[in-house]
Motif scaffolding. Structure first.
Motif, mmCIF file in Angstrom:
data_model
loop_
_atom_site.group_PDB
_atom_site.id
_atom_site.type_symbol
_atom_site.label_atom_id
_atom_site.label_comp_id
_atom_site.label_asym_id
_atom_site.label_seq_id
_atom_site.Cartn_x
_atom_site.Cartn_y
_atom_site.Cartn_z
ATOM 1 N N ASP A 1 4.015 6.458 -7.213
ATOM 2 C CA ASP A 1 3.360 7.573 -7.892
ATOM 3 C C ASP A 1 4.077 8.898 -7.683
ATOM 4 O O ASP A 1 3.659 9.918 -8.249
ATOM 5 N N ARG B 1 -0.630 3.376 -6.839
ATOM 6 C CA ARG B 1 -1.514 3.046 -5.726
ATOM 7 C C ARG B 1 -2.525 1.973 -6.110
ATOM 8 O O ARG B 1 -2.864 1.102 -5.296
ATOM 9 N N GLY C 1 2.801 1.587 -3.349
ATOM 10 C CA GLY C 1 2.021 2.148 -4.435
ATOM 11 C C GLY C 1 2.039 3.658 -4.422
ATOM 12 O O GLY C 1 2.148 4.314 -5.468
ATOM 13 N N ALA C 2 1.942 4.246 -3.222
ATOM 14 C CA ALA C 2 2.012 5.704 -3.106
ATOM 15 C C ALA C 2 3.399 6.210 -3.487
ATOM 16 O O ALA C 2 3.543 7.242 -4.157
ATOM 17 N N GLU D 1 -1.754 10.018 0.977
ATOM 18 C CA GLU D 1 -1.751 9.556 -0.418
ATOM 19 C C GLU D 1 -2.351 8.152 -0.543
ATOM 20 O O GLU D 1 -3.019 7.839 -1.518
ATOM 21 N N VAL D 2 -2.091 7.304 0.458
ATOM 22 C CA VAL D 2 -2.679 5.961 0.448
ATOM 23 C C VAL D 2 -4.203 6.060 0.534
ATOM 24 O O VAL D 2 -4.934 5.403 -0.226
ATOM 25 N N LEU E 1 0.832 -1.203 0.000
ATOM 26 C CA LEU E 1 0.000 0.000 0.000
ATOM 27 C C LEU E 1 0.868 1.255 0.000
ATOM 28 O O LEU E 1 0.618 2.200 -0.766
ATOM 29 N N GLY F 1 -5.776 7.107 -2.633
ATOM 30 C CA GLY F 1 -5.897 6.002 -3.573
ATOM 31 C C GLY F 1 -7.194 5.239 -3.382
ATOM 32 O O GLY F 1 -7.884 4.899 -4.361
#
Length: 436
Positions: free
Chosen positions: A102, A377, A98-99, A239-240, A95, A243
């Motif tokens: 980006d 994300r 993914g942030a 940011e998570v 998780l 998403g």
């Protein structure tokens, strides 16, 4: 639907403009075989080649760790505990990873994480060759490895949309998924053959050396920084959460995740394979039955990948996902009702083909329906779903099998997959309408 989603669905987004699709058509039998157009693109070919090398190598470690833990403890409970020890870091770092993917150059992130995985494999080898015999050390290294993998997978998967045009995304996903499924078949078989010959520690060393090839392949990739105009930000909890809000706003993304959760949680019966092999298929030989049951779905997935030219050019990605999940559920139902081992294996092979189709188009939707600044994300959540779904299925099917019987639990789960997927398709038309 916002502007970015519309441009993604119509195939006119920024990534689609980056490379013109190859308009050539295959003739004859080649039209049915795997679509290899993405391999004509040097950058994607490097990324895919690194997957070829590590698909088998990673499975060597996946076999070696539980084998070593069992050799030390003589307890399957410790083997199960080690699996859970690796799950939490994978979820957390996928998780967060993914942030991170980006906000930074994805190539640099891949270099760092692949190097970390290689060093971890080397540490696995050192502890084994020195005879440390510490379960705690093994679990710590496994947690570290899964943390690096959680950071790596979103960046790797999100990069694909920058390396191939939109119309080749299903083909690219089929190429990658076929390699990974092949590794799940070949890797364990190779590990079983090598352990008596070279010993268990050397499996870790082979994996570490293979990962060096991966690092080199990633080094040769072009830079993959955030696209021009993307706001500069730090990768944190906000940011998570953003998403997940993005997924909630874009129904087609939400449904692509729900489709996988439905198929895996209700319809993945691997926890019942030992019971079925010992009871239902005992006349065929318990060992033979168990091996065939575990191998059947990956074999079907590989077959689906090899003949992915039959479906990878389809443009109605939503319907392909719906159909694949329904076929998966129907095949699992047939497996549960089968008293013959060979018929059961045939149903599982069909389920494996359906799983490959589902993987190809769910992956394509995640890459085409999301903007580039969100793809990392989306792939982080995808990694968590793929890792967590089968583990939840193990718990659900294990309990249902004990309470109602193994075959009844499998067949009931398959029927539930079909019913829930069709209900979602009717109630939420976004997936039905999605096409590129």
């Amino acid at each position: 639907m916002d502007t970015s989603e519309s441009s993604s669905q119509s195939g006119t987004g920024p990534d689609a403009k980056a490379a013109a699709p190859d308009g050539t058509r295959q003739r004859g039998w080649r039209r049915w075989a795997m679509d290899t157009r993405p391999l004509r693109r040097p950058a994607y070919r490097r990324l895919w080649s690194s997957t070829v090398v590590t698909a088998v190598g990673s499975q060597l470690t996946a076999v070696a760790v539980p084998k070593q833990i069992y050799d030390i403890t003589g307890s399957s409970a410790w083997v199960g505990a080690a699996s859970l020890a690796g799950l939490l870091p994978l979820i957390v770092f996928a998780l967060w990873g993914g942030a991170v993917a980006d906000t930074v150059d994805r190539r640099k992130l891949l270099l760092i994480t692949n190097t970390g995985i290689a060093v971890t494999s080397l540490l696995f080898w050192i502890q084994a060759v020195t005879g440390m015999a510490s379960v705690a050390a093994l679990m710590l290294l496994l947690a570290l490895q899964q943390a690096f993998w959680g950071l790596n997978a979103p960046a790797r998967n999100a990069s694909i949309a920058r390396l191939v045009p939109e119309d080749e995304l299903p083909a690219a996903n089929a190429l990658g998924s076929t390699v990974m499924q092949t590794g799940q078949v070949v890797g364990p078989l190779l590990a079983g053959a090598l352990i008596p010959v070279i010993g268990l520690p050397e499996l870790y060393l082979i994996d570490a050396l293979a990962l060096c090839v991966t690092v080199w392949a990633v080094y040769k990739l072009p830079a993959l920084p955030p696209l021009a105009g993307t706001a500069v930000r730090r990768a944190g909890v906000r940011e998570v959460v953003a998403g997940f809000r993005y997924i909630a706003r874009h129904k087609v993304l939400l449904l692509s995740f729900l489709a996988d959760i439905v198929a895996m949680v209700f319809g993945m019966p691997r926890a019942l394979f030992p019971q079925l092999a010992a009871e239902t298929y005992a006349p065929y030989g318990e060992g033979l039955a168990l091996g065939l049951l575990f191998a059947a779905i990956p074999i079907g997935a590989v077959a689906g990948g090899l003949f992915s030219g039959t479906f990878s050019r389809a443009r109605r990605h939503g319907w392909m996902v719906i159909g694949a999940v329904v076929v998966w559920g129907a095949a699992i139902t047939g497996f549960g009702l089968s008293g013959s081992l060979w018929l059961a294996v045939a149903f599982l092979v069909v389920a494996g083909v359906a799983d490959m189709v589902s993987m190809v188009f769910r992956g394509a939707i995640l890459l085409s329906a999301a903007t580039d600044e969100m793809r990392g994300r989306m792939q982080g959540v995808f990694t968590v779903v793929v890792a967590g779904g089968p583990r939840l299925a193990d718990v659900l099917h294990g309990g249902a099998g004990s309470a109602a019987g193994a075959r009844e639990a499998v067949a009931g789960g398959g029927l539930l997959v079909v019913a829930v997927m069709l209900a979602l398709a009717v109630a939420m038309p976004a997936l039905r309408r999605y096409r590129v």
